[in-house]
Scaffold this active site. Sequence first.
Site, PDB file in Angstrom:
ATOM      1  N   ASP A   1      24.465  74.652  70.182  1.00  0.00           N
ATOM      2  CA  ASP A   1      24.096  75.635  69.623  1.00  0.00           C
ATOM      3  C   ASP A   1      24.047  76.995  70.461  1.00  0.00           C
ATOM      4  O   ASP A   1      23.103  76.964  71.451  1.00  0.00           O
ATOM      5  CB  ASP A   1      22.844  75.853  68.741  1.00  0.00           C
TER       6      ASP A   1
ATOM      7  N   ASN B   1      41.399  78.957  71.155  1.00  0.00           N
ATOM      8  CA  ASN B   1      42.641  79.808  71.497  1.00  0.00           C
ATOM      9  C   ASN B   1      42.099  81.090  72.526  1.00  0.00           C
ATOM     10  O   ASN B   1      42.864  81.200  73.538  1.00  0.00           O
ATOM     11  CB  ASN B   1      43.152  80.566  70.230  1.00  0.00           C
ATOM     12  N   LYS B   2      40.884  81.612  71.982  1.00  0.00           N
ATOM     13  CA  LYS B   2      40.428  82.517  73.124  1.00  0.00           C
ATOM     14  C   LYS B   2      39.914  81.993  74.569  1.00  0.00           C
ATOM     15  O   LYS B   2      40.232  82.808  75.440  1.00  0.00           O
ATOM     16  CB  LYS B   2      39.306  83.627  72.438  1.00  0.00           C
TER      17      LYS B   2
ATOM     18  N   CYS C   1      37.434  88.327  62.508  1.00  0.00           N
ATOM     19  CA  CYS C   1      38.549  88.785  61.604  1.00  0.00           C
ATOM     20  C   CYS C   1      38.158  89.337  60.251  1.00  0.00           C
ATOM     21  O   CYS C   1      38.576  88.852  59.344  1.00  0.00           O
ATOM     22  CB  CYS C   1      39.553  87.604  61.724  1.00  0.00           C
TER      23      CYS C   1
ATOM     24  N   CYS D   1      31.388  80.840  70.951  1.00  0.00           N
ATOM     25  CA  CYS D   1      31.654  80.225  69.577  1.00  0.00           C
ATOM     26  C   CYS D   1      33.109  80.013  69.867  1.00  0.00           C
ATOM     27  O   CYS D   1      33.912  80.587  69.493  1.00  0.00           O
ATOM     28  CB  CYS D   1      31.246  81.170  68.547  1.00  0.00           C
ATOM     29  N   SER D   2      33.412  78.797  70.471  1.00  0.00           N
ATOM     30  CA  SER D   2      34.885  78.653  70.998  1.00  0.00           C
ATOM     31  C   SER D   2      35.799  77.888  70.289  1.00  0.00           C
ATOM     32  O   SER D   2      36.942  78.186  70.569  1.00  0.00           O
ATOM     33  CB  SER D   2      34.734  78.117  72.546  1.00  0.00           C
ATOM     34  N   ALA D   3      35.660  77.114  69.361  1.00  0.00           N
ATOM     35  CA  ALA D   3      36.610  76.033  68.667  1.00  0.00           C
ATOM     36  C   ALA D   3      37.447  76.950  67.775  1.00  0.00           C
ATOM     37  O   ALA D   3      36.931  77.783  67.209  1.00  0.00           O
ATOM     38  CB  ALA D   3      35.971  74.660  68.088  1.00  0.00           C
ATOM     39  N   PRO D   4      38.664  76.688  67.558  1.00  0.00           N
ATOM     40  CA  PRO D   4      39.585  75.790  68.294  1.00  0.00           C
ATOM     41  C   PRO D   4      40.001  75.982  69.796  1.00  0.00           C
ATOM     42  O   PRO D   4      40.752  75.327  70.317  1.00  0.00           O
ATOM     43  CB  PRO D   4      40.800  75.469  67.451  1.00  0.00           C
TER      44      PRO D   4
ATOM     45  N   ASP E   1      32.877  85.287  69.327  1.00  0.00           N
ATOM     46  CA  ASP E   1      33.756  85.392  68.362  1.00  0.00           C
ATOM     47  C   ASP E   1      33.018  84.461  67.314  1.00  0.00           C
ATOM     48  O   ASP E   1      33.647  83.521  67.021  1.00  0.00           O
ATOM     49  CB  ASP E   1      35.109  84.974  68.871  1.00  0.00           C
TER      50      ASP E   1
HETATM   51  N1  SAM Z   1      37.017  81.859  69.430  1.00  0.00           N
HETATM   52  C1  SAM Z   1      37.697  80.716  68.551  1.00  0.00           C
HETATM   53  C2  SAM Z   1      39.026  80.732  68.768  1.00  0.00           C
HETATM   54  O1  SAM Z   1      39.711  82.024  69.100  1.00  0.00           O
HETATM   55  O2  SAM Z   1      40.048  79.730  68.717  1.00  0.00           O
HETATM   56  C3  SAM Z   1      37.342  80.758  66.936  1.00  0.00           C
HETATM   57  C4  SAM Z   1      36.061  80.737  66.843  1.00  0.00           C
HETATM   58  S1  SAM Z   1      35.443  80.416  65.071  1.00  0.00           S
HETATM   59  C5  SAM Z   1      35.658  82.152  64.457  1.00  0.00           C
HETATM   60  C6  SAM Z   1      33.666  80.328  65.254  1.00  0.00           C
HETATM   61  C7  SAM Z   1      33.243  79.061  65.734  1.00  0.00           C
HETATM   62  O3  SAM Z   1      31.800  79.240  65.971  1.00  0.00           O
HETATM   63  C8  SAM Z   1      33.309  77.908  64.884  1.00  0.00           C
HETATM   64  O4  SAM Z   1      34.209  76.954  65.459  1.00  0.00           O
HETATM   65  C9  SAM Z   1      32.120  77.482  64.643  1.00  0.00           C
HETATM   66  O5  SAM Z   1      31.838  76.247  64.309  1.00  0.00           O
HETATM   67  C10 SAM Z   1      31.289  77.897  65.625  1.00  0.00           C
HETATM   68  N2  SAM Z   1      29.679  78.180  65.618  1.00  0.00           N
HETATM   69  C11 SAM Z   1      29.298  78.506  64.401  1.00  0.00           C
HETATM   70  N3  SAM Z   1      27.898  78.514  64.798  1.00  0.00           N
HETATM   71  C12 SAM Z   1      27.779  78.340  66.176  1.00  0.00           C
HETATM   72  C13 SAM Z   1      26.298  78.160  67.075  1.00  0.00           C
HETATM   73  N4  SAM Z   1      25.154  78.816  66.725  1.00  0.00           N
HETATM   74  N5  SAM Z   1      27.010  78.058  68.429  1.00  0.00           N
HETATM   75  C14 SAM Z   1      28.008  77.554  68.592  1.00  0.00           C
HETATM   76  N6  SAM Z   1      29.253  77.544  68.056  1.00  0.00           N
HETATM   77  C15 SAM Z   1      28.760  78.120  66.641  1.00  0.00           C
END
Ligand code: SAM
Length: 296
Positions: free
Chosen positions: A142, A96-97, A222, A91-94, A162
């Site tokens: 997904d 940072n990790k 978080c 779950c990578s956007a934006p 994350d």
């Molecule tokens: N790890 C990111 C960073 O450090 O920049 C922050 C991640 S944020 C907490 C969670 C992300 O998961 C969101 O961008 C959301 O759109 C995405 N997300 C939610 N459900 C998802 C899924 N089923 N598959 C992939 N990504 C998903």
Amino acid sequence: DLSQLNGHIKPRYVRVNTLKMDVDSAVQELEKLYKVEKDETVPDLLVMPPGSDLHAHPLVMNGRLFLQGKGSSMVAAALQAEAGWEVIDACSAPGNKTVHLASLMKGQGKIIACELNEERVKRLEQTIKLSGATNIEVFHGDFLSLNPTDPSFAKVRAILLDPSCSGSGTITDRLDHLLPSHSTDNTNYDSIRLHKLAVFQKKALAHALSFPQVERVVYSTCSIHQIENEDVVSSVLPLASSLGFELSTPFPQWQRRGLSVFTGSEHLLRMDPVEDKEGFFIALFTKTNKIDNSKP
Ligand code: SAM
């Protein structure tokens, strides 16, 4: 403005993107402006006084430094993925990790960065570009739709998960609760929302553990809520142990551990929103190769 208040009490953290700059050179540059110390927990993280403002600093604009909090910076470090490994950021956007992982892996190996939300995929791509990493493959979709037995994931050895969470560990969120508009209706709404988040968190964590060659999985939020943290971890423990995983202790020197709601919760890592200035949670699963056959 609550986020302003937040900025005044919290130390400022900045992560050095070691793909572009080494930590000592970053310290030298930043010392011209602020008092700088190396963080005692994360080696590529620098700490500066509350209120230090680097948003427009050239080293931030050109991707040598990333403004990233301590909790967030502990997650990729906890995964300890080695240079050359294949890794999924679920779950990578934006991002940072994701780019922190790339930096810790010295730009070697492969990172598959998965993100469901289209707008956020764009931010992820910008972050990757800024970081200079060339070994990150973006998958827009997904995470739950990835088939763990697909040959293209056969070499994946670590997963960073994350997922979306309530964000209740951020002080802005907690102060919101003190505002008069926060009625009992909201409380009810919050509990439904938390439940929904936890359902996804559990599914995603179970899914991460099911990739056959994966030997390290980090789960982070978080959030300060047990339902998104300890409860998610404890719900996957039977599956985890049947697959040969056990809980490991990320950053053993860190004092604050999981709420003692199950045996083994002392492995979990918590940050406290007051004492540590942000609420954060990290769990680390590692495969021991010993499949638990003790159960009938
Ligand atoms: N790890 C990111 C960073 O450090 O920049 C922050 C991640 S944020 C907490 C969670 C992300 O998961 C969101 O961008 C959301 O759109 C995405 N997300 C939610 N459900 C998802 C899924 N089923 N598959 C992939 N990504 C998903």
